[in-house]
Scaffold this active site. Structure first.
Site, PDB file in Angstrom:
ATOM      1  N   GLU A   1       2.428  95.002  19.112  1.00  0.00           N
ATOM      2  CA  GLU A   1       2.853  95.234  17.732  1.00  0.00           C
ATOM      3  C   GLU A   1       1.914  96.200  17.022  1.00  0.00           C
ATOM      4  O   GLU A   1       2.368  97.095  16.290  1.00  0.00           O
ATOM      5  CB  GLU A   1       2.915  93.901  16.965  1.00  0.00           C
ATOM      6  CG  GLU A   1       3.901  92.904  17.542  1.00  0.00           C
ATOM      7  CD  GLU A   1       3.326  91.981  18.608  1.00  0.00           C
ATOM      8  OE1 GLU A   1       3.916  90.923  18.829  1.00  0.00           O
ATOM      9  OE2 GLU A   1       2.289  92.321  19.234  1.00  0.00           O
TER      10      GLU A   1
ATOM     11  N   CYS B   1       1.283  86.918  17.977  1.00  0.00           N
ATOM     12  CA  CYS B   1       0.081  86.093  17.850  1.00  0.00           C
ATOM     13  C   CYS B   1      -0.353  86.052  16.375  1.00  0.00           C
ATOM     14  O   CYS B   1       0.256  86.686  15.516  1.00  0.00           O
ATOM     15  CB  CYS B   1      -1.029  86.672  18.718  1.00  0.00           C
ATOM     16  SG  CYS B   1      -1.693  88.235  18.076  1.00  0.00           S
TER      17      CYS B   1
END
Length: 144
Positions: free
Chosen positions: A53, A78
């Site tokens: 990301e 995460c």
């Protein structure tokens, strides 16, 4: 019909795997168009925060706003990547799978982010194989 942004994330994950990295890909889209994609580059760059990301957002460069974007990822984000979604107020996250890693969906949803889980078999198989074959690298990636 397949979603081009999700397919860009999957292609990025496969690229990382071919390079000897962790197979997580992501893409940022606006109005159905891919702005940028990226993949986990922790191994390739020796960069501890180069998650998929983060790599996609870095590739997108500066944006005036992210409030009209969607972040696609092959794996549940995460805590670090979730924080980035929240920081830039990305309203929607589309995830390939969350079976092999649960991510931070509760936090995202508690802050108003729409989370869609596709339960994509390609993503599940890719992460299961990687986690089985490279447990030490996977543990390093998620901070264990």
């Amino acid at each position: 019909m397949t979603d081009p942004a999700f397919e860009a994330a999957v292609a990025a994950a496969l690229k990382s795997l071919r390079e000897g990295g962790i197979p997580i890909g992501a893409a940022l889209a606006r109005d159905g168009q891919v702005v940028a994609s990226g993949h986990n580059e922790r191994v390739q760059r020796g960069d501890p925060i180069a998650h998929g990301e983060m790599s996609a957002l870095r590739a997108a460069g500066r944006q005036k706003t992210y409030r009209d974007t969607v972040l696609y990822s092959t794996l549940a984000p995460c805590a670090m990547c979730t924080g980035t979604v929240l920081q830039f107020k990305i309203p929607r996250v589309v995830v390939g799978e969350a079976r092999t890693f649960p991510g931070e969906f509760e936090l995202l949803r508690s802050r108003g982010v729409e989370v869609v889980v596709l339960d994509d078999e390609r993503c599940i198989d890719m992460m299961r194989s990687f986690q089985r074959d490279h447990p030490e690298l996977w543990a390093e990636d998620i901070g264990e």
